[in-house]
Design a protein around this motif. Structure first.
Motif, short mmCIF file in Angstrom:
data_model
loop_
_atom_site.label_atom_id
_atom_site.label_comp_id
_atom_site.label_asym_id
_atom_site.label_seq_id
_atom_site.Cartn_x
_atom_site.Cartn_y
_atom_site.Cartn_z
N LYS A 148 73.12 31.31 14.60
CA LYS A 148 72.38 32.48 15.08
C LYS A 148 70.91 32.09 15.27
CE LYS A 148 70.86 34.95 10.91
NZ LYS A 148 69.45 35.18 11.25
N ARG A 175 80.85 30.90 16.48
CA ARG A 175 79.52 31.44 16.19
C ARG A 175 79.43 31.64 14.67
NH1 ARG A 175 81.94 33.79 20.36
NH2 ARG A 175 80.96 33.76 22.42
N ASP A 177 78.19 32.69 11.09
CA ASP A 177 77.39 33.55 10.21
C ASP A 177 77.74 33.12 8.80
OD1 ASP A 177 76.35 35.51 8.54
OD2 ASP A 177 76.60 37.10 10.02
N ASN A 239 73.48 41.22 12.30
CA ASN A 239 74.50 40.19 12.08
C ASN A 239 75.03 40.21 10.64
OD1 ASN A 239 72.22 38.50 10.82
ND2 ASN A 239 71.59 38.61 12.96
#
Length: 486
Positions: A148, A175, A177, A239
């Motif tokens: 991110k 992606r 996180d 997020n």
């Protein structure tokens, strides 16, 4: 019980930005620990890449230093570090030019999993993705990993997703996180969906409200320029806290597969009501006792007129049958009293108290602690031990993982789990493109709302619990925040 280590198949993991801070502090030590316990062997390789002109031996030496400085020392020997760094290679490339790509391509094998980890600034994401595709380095089975931020707003997130999909399919895009790699976050799913005790109670009929807290004791020193363009809403809520909210509120997926889990998370985001400005509290730390020069957010950010929030609290509602009438209170901030991340589920009070005069009877509170001291606690009401009649008191049923599972070994860092999931091709703990866009579609109007009003964030003292408006946000509903650090 010792965790069973499942080896992964041979891989070539390319780490772009290999000389950067994230690579040194997190990624390379995480890979070393996975090697140390035998999850991959000498058939696997890690190829560092950046603009720096280094030899492979210089990169190995820098990596060894990073492991000694940032790795968790659990009997690490020089021989183990030497064996791990022997798997490393290095190639300098120009992300926006032609230099180095041909030499880099020659280092990759055709018979190993190819994973490209972009530990670089977001401005380089599409350039590197394009180069990997156009040079033929990326195959249809390759994976690309992104850190991110995934955009700055909905429009930029959509543009980024579109650019990535020109060169990679969604099944290839990971992606990251890192919150989703934490042991307790995954235990939240196990707690809900592997135990018949909680799921029948996991709804508005039995749960009064939920508090999700991510508090940090440090400020923005060292990253003030970036943070001042982002703020707590973009940096944390859109997020990290959104992911915790989704896992808490989601419906049971039909099966534990990547798309089934992520489908349910998207449904939660799409069910979120718009948040009025009256349900938002923003703050900015000013240093201890009103602000001492050099200690305030504005000093750390290098912007004497900044209106960027270092703290935000929101009252959020999920408009579906399961959660109608049960608010979710989210809060995150810098320079607070203690560093703590947790999800607190407040069950409703018993409908009738038969113990009048013996003490107050409150609903149970289930606390899922992410940091520090990962674990799960259930607050219950019991009889106060000893003579003197029926006197009630509170007691905790506490499962701190380090205490309850001492033989499971060193706590596994989130990056360790997530990187190995990339190699295995398991996207369950990674955000899907439509999930990112749905989160921005919800967050953008909130940000636009306070920008239109022009109201600055409320100042608060470092080392406290946040601005007064945050207390009013929950107090007006007859509720109280859990004390930070309790």
């Amino acid at each position: 019980m010792v965790s069973r280590v499942i080896p992964v198949e041979p891989f070539d993991l390319v780490l772009f930005g290999a000389t950067g801070d994230l690579a040194r502090r997190k990624i390379l030590p995480a890979l070393f620990h996975r090697f140390q316990i035998g999850q991959f062997n000498t058939e696997c390789r890690i190829i560092g890449s950046s603009r720096s002109e280094l030899t492979a031996e210089e990169f190995r030496s820098q990596t060894a230093d990073a492991i000694r400085e940032f790795g968790q020392d659990v009997g690490t020997t020089p021989e183990e570090i030497a064996a791990f760094t022997a798997l490393l290679d290095y190639a300098a490339v120009d992300a926006r030019g032609d230099a180095g790509w041909e030499e880099f391509q020659a280092k990759l094998r055709d018979d190993a999993v190819r994973a490209f980890y972009l530990s670089v600034g977001p401005s380089l994401f599409t350039d590197i993705a394009r180069r990997l595709s156009q040079t033929g380095i990326a195959t249809p089975q390759s994976r690309i990993v992104l850190e991110k931020p995934f955009g700055h707003d909905l429009a930029s997130a959509q543009a980024l997703n579109a650019a990535l999909r020109e060169h990679f399919e969604e099944r290839q895009i990971y992606r990251i996180d890192h919150y989703l790699g934490k042991e307790t976050v995954q235990n939240l799913m196990a707690l809900r969906f592997a135990n018949s005790l909680f799921e029948p109670l996991w709804n508005s009929s039995h749960i009064d409200h939920v508090q999700i807290t991510v508090a940090e004791s440090i400020g923005v020193e060292g990253r003030g320029e970036y943070y001042d363009k982002s703020g707590a809403m973009r940096d944390m809520v859109q997020n990290h806290l959104m992911q915790l909210l989704c896992l808490t509120a989601m419906e049971p997926p039909a099966k534990f597969t990547p798309n089934a889990v992520r489908d349910e998370k998207v449904k939660v985001i799409e069910a979120l009501r718009p948040v009025p400005q009256s349900d938002i509290a923003r703050g900015q730390y000013r240093g201890t006792n009103g602000g001492k020069k050099g200690d305030s957010y504005r000093d750390h950010a290098g912007n004497a007129a900044s209106r960027t929030e270092s703290y935000i609290a929101l009252k959020v509602e999920v408009a579906n049958w399961r959660w109608a009438g049960t608010p979710f209170y989210l809060r995150t901030g810098k320079c607070l009293r203690e560093r703590v991340s947790e999800i607190a589920v407040y069950f409703r009070d018993p409908p009738h108290n038969i113990f009048e005069g013996s003490g107050t009877v409150h609903g149970n509170v289930l606390v899922i602690r992410l940091q520090p001291d990962e674990g799960i606690t259930l607050k219950t009401t019991i009889k106060d031990p000893g003579p003197g009649g029926m006197r009630l008191t509170g007691a905790n049923l506490d499962m701190t993982f380090a205490d309850e599972l001492p033989e499971s070994g060193r706590p596994q860092d989130a990056y360790e789990r997530l990187i190995m999931d990339v190699i295995r091709g398991n996207q369950t703990l990674f955000m899907r493109g439509d999930e990112v866009e749905a989160a921005w579609a919800w967050a953008d109007p909130i940000i636009a709302g306070w920008q239109e009003t022009g109201h600055p964030p409320q100042p608060y003292d470092s080392g406290g619990s946040g601005p007064d408006d945050s207390l009013l946000l929950i107090h007006r509903d007859g509720r109280r925040w859990r004390g930070i650090g309790t």
